[in-house]
Design a protein around this motif. Structure first.
Motif, PDB file in Angstrom:
ATOM      1  N   PRO A 122       0.850  -1.193   0.000  1.00  0.00           N
ATOM      2  CA  PRO A 122       0.000   0.000   0.000  1.00  0.00           C
ATOM      3  C   PRO A 122       0.888   1.246   0.000  1.00  0.00           C
ATOM      4  O   PRO A 122       1.915   1.277   0.701  1.00  0.00           O
ATOM      5  CB  PRO A 122      -0.778  -0.125   1.325  1.00  0.00           C
TER       6      PRO A 122
ATOM      7  N   ARG B 199       1.061   5.775  -1.315  1.00  0.00           N
ATOM      8  CA  ARG B 199       0.487   6.932  -2.014  1.00  0.00           C
ATOM      9  C   ARG B 199       1.621   7.770  -2.561  1.00  0.00           C
ATOM     10  O   ARG B 199       2.690   7.895  -1.950  1.00  0.00           O
ATOM     11  CB  ARG B 199      -0.436   7.755  -1.115  1.00  0.00           C
TER      12      ARG B 199
ATOM     13  N   ASN C  11       0.682  -5.591   0.785  1.00  0.00           N
ATOM     14  CA  ASN C  11      -0.764  -5.712   0.557  1.00  0.00           C
ATOM     15  C   ASN C  11      -1.338  -6.878   1.349  1.00  0.00           C
ATOM     16  O   ASN C  11      -2.435  -6.784   1.919  1.00  0.00           O
ATOM     17  CB  ASN C  11      -1.039  -5.919  -0.941  1.00  0.00           C
TER      18      ASN C  11
ATOM     19  N   ALA D 171      -1.526  -5.878   5.053  1.00  0.00           N
ATOM     20  CA  ALA D 171      -2.598  -4.897   5.264  1.00  0.00           C
ATOM     21  C   ALA D 171      -3.961  -5.583   5.271  1.00  0.00           C
ATOM     22  O   ALA D 171      -4.839  -5.249   6.087  1.00  0.00           O
ATOM     23  CB  ALA D 171      -2.550  -3.826   4.177  1.00  0.00           C
ATOM     24  N   GLU D 172      -4.139  -6.553   4.380  1.00  0.00           N
ATOM     25  CA  GLU D 172      -5.393  -7.297   4.353  1.00  0.00           C
ATOM     26  C   GLU D 172      -5.551  -8.121   5.632  1.00  0.00           C
ATOM     27  O   GLU D 172      -6.653  -8.217   6.193  1.00  0.00           O
ATOM     28  CB  GLU D 172      -5.426  -8.209   3.121  1.00  0.00           C
TER      29      GLU D 172
ATOM     30  N   GLY E 171      -6.625  -5.911   8.275  1.00  0.00           N
ATOM     31  CA  GLY E 171      -7.860  -5.219   7.932  1.00  0.00           C
ATOM     32  C   GLY E 171      -7.745  -3.721   7.789  1.00  0.00           C
ATOM     33  O   GLY E 171      -8.639  -2.978   8.200  1.00  0.00           O
ATOM     34  N   LYS E 172      -6.646  -3.251   7.162  1.00  0.00           N
ATOM     35  CA  LYS E 172      -6.424  -1.816   7.028  1.00  0.00           C
ATOM     36  C   LYS E 172      -6.333  -1.409   5.558  1.00  0.00           C
ATOM     37  O   LYS E 172      -5.582  -2.000   4.782  1.00  0.00           O
ATOM     38  CB  LYS E 172      -5.122  -1.394   7.729  1.00  0.00           C
ATOM     39  N   SER E 173      -7.104  -0.392   5.190  1.00  0.00           N
ATOM     40  CA  SER E 173      -6.986   0.202   3.864  1.00  0.00           C
ATOM     41  C   SER E 173      -5.788   1.140   3.848  1.00  0.00           C
ATOM     42  O   SER E 173      -5.229   1.489   4.903  1.00  0.00           O
ATOM     43  CB  SER E 173      -8.247   0.988   3.521  1.00  0.00           C
ATOM     44  N   GLU E 174      -5.415   1.584   2.661  1.00  0.00           N
ATOM     45  CA  GLU E 174      -4.307   2.544   2.572  1.00  0.00           C
ATOM     46  C   GLU E 174      -4.653   3.826   3.306  1.00  0.00           C
ATOM     47  O   GLU E 174      -3.798   4.406   3.991  1.00  0.00           O
ATOM     48  CB  GLU E 174      -3.975   2.833   1.109  1.00  0.00           C
ATOM     49  N   GLU E 175      -5.894   4.288   3.204  1.00  0.00           N
ATOM     50  CA  GLU E 175      -6.309   5.509   3.905  1.00  0.00           C
ATOM     51  C   GLU E 175      -6.170   5.357   5.415  1.00  0.00           C
ATOM     52  O   GLU E 175      -5.703   6.271   6.108  1.00  0.00           O
ATOM     53  CB  GLU E 175      -7.759   5.860   3.557  1.00  0.00           C
ATOM     54  N   GLU E 176      -6.539   4.179   5.931  1.00  0.00           N
ATOM     55  CA  GLU E 176      -6.410   3.942   7.374  1.00  0.00           C
ATOM     56  C   GLU E 176      -4.948   3.861   7.787  1.00  0.00           C
ATOM     57  O   GLU E 176      -4.561   4.366   8.849  1.00  0.00           O
ATOM     58  CB  GLU E 176      -7.141   2.654   7.752  1.00  0.00           C
TER      59      GLU E 176
END
Length: 338
Positions: free
Chosen positions: A127, A129, A156, A159-160, A163-168
């Motif tokens: 993940p 930006r 990735n 993160a899965e 349970g975290k998105s890139e935004e989180e």
């Protein structure tokens, strides 16, 4: 002397002969790993007695470099055996030794900066930006002990798992990074003075005079080091815009930001010089003095104190951070480099 591929095969076949009897069941495992700025052949020992969770690893390319310098394969293997055995002993006190504790992961996600172009393959699996020519990636700060800091890049897959998105991840990292690794902005003359004279030691009169002369440079002619107190991954401190704003107010000018490494950046008044000339200086220093693993960018950034924005000031994208300086850039005037 043998070439690298021959060396790799010889290590695979013979390295166990240099390990102690207690490691007779260990397996040598060599695989290509994507690291920041590079691909490396990583050598690990598996099936270690009493060590189910961790495995010492080392870059085989770095071992080959030692072999190229000496031509002594046996000596290099003996030194490598000692290195691995010290690492194995160190793992007994490591925060990784008893497995990973996921209960506090939210409080230990941090961000770091890498060069986006140089790390295209890495970015496919993590993940991130984009930030100008850079990318913000995330690390899990696992812990620290006498051997140093342990961090894992958040993939990735990881993160899965948590349970975290890139935004989180970004939100957590923005809160955590400056707390775990407090940022600092310091006049470079003061930093150099401390290196030479120490922080608190008494000085001879002539030393005091020299230190005073070093620190008398006017603010708008000074360089400022932006990093964090640990000096690790400190370039990310420039993502905290208030650091740049406060310094720009102190200097009463916009800023140029020079990426000296992944661990620190240098800020100067934009009255200091031309951005393209400064980028030439950054490029030369990167190629001649900074290890590839620590290089961040060949660009210079501009901070606008009124708009409070940080943007690219140069467009030197024909120069990658793995270029050979001697083939690409002419000699730069002596005295401009740090």
């Amino acid at each position: 002397m043998i070439n690298y591929e021959e060396f790799k095969q010889k290590v695979q076949n013979e390295f166990k002969n240099y390990l102690g009897e207690e490691y007779k069941d260990a397996e040598i495992f060599i695989r290509e790993v994507t690291k920041v700025n590079m691909q490396v052949d990583q050598m690990s020992l598996l099936n270690l007695p009493g060590n189910d969770f961790t495995s010492p690893s080392i870059s085989l390319q770095s071992i080959f470099e030692n072999y190229e310098k000496t031509g002594d394969f046996e000596g290099v293997m003996e030194a490598l055996s000692e290195t691995f055995q010290e690492a194995i002993e160190g793992f007994e006190k490591s925060p990784l030794n008893n497995g990973l504790d996921f209960s506090n992961v939210d409080k230990n996600i941090i961000f770091t900066l890498v060069n986006a172009e140089q790390n295209k393959e890495l970015l496919e699996n993590v993940p991130h930006r984009k930030f100008e020519d850079l990318a913000i990636i995330y690390r899990w700060n696992v812990g620290v002990d006498s051997n140093g800091l342990y961090t894992n890049i958040v993939t990735n897959e990881f993160a899965e798992k948590i349970g975290k998105s890139e935004e989180e991840l970004y939100r957590l990292a923005k809160e955590n990074t400056n707390r775990i690794f407090p940022s600092e902005v310091r006049n470079m003359a003061e930093v150099i003075s401390e290196i030479i004279f120490g922080e608190d030691g008494e000085l001879l009169p002539e030393d005091e005079e020299f230190r005073n002369m070093m620190t008398e440079t006017p603010d708008d002619k000074s360089m400022y080091v932006i990093t964090n107190k640990s000096k690790l991954f400190g370039a990310a401190a420039m993502l905290y815009e208030e650091n740049l704003y406060d310094l720009s107010q102190q200097l009463d000018s916009d800023l140029y930001i020079l990426p000296s490494s992944t661990h620190e950046v240098i800020a100067i008044s934009d009255k200091f010089g031309d951005a393209n000339e400064l980028a030439d200086m950054v490029y030369e220093i990167n190629m001649d003095q900074v290890e590839l693993s620590d290089r961040l960018s060949n660009q210079v950034y501009h901070y606008d104190k009124d708009a409070r924005t940080l943007r690219l000031a140069t467009n030197k994208f024909e120069r990658t951070i793995s270029d050979d300086i001697k083939e690409k850039v002419p000699e730069i005037e002596e005295g401009k480099a740090r």
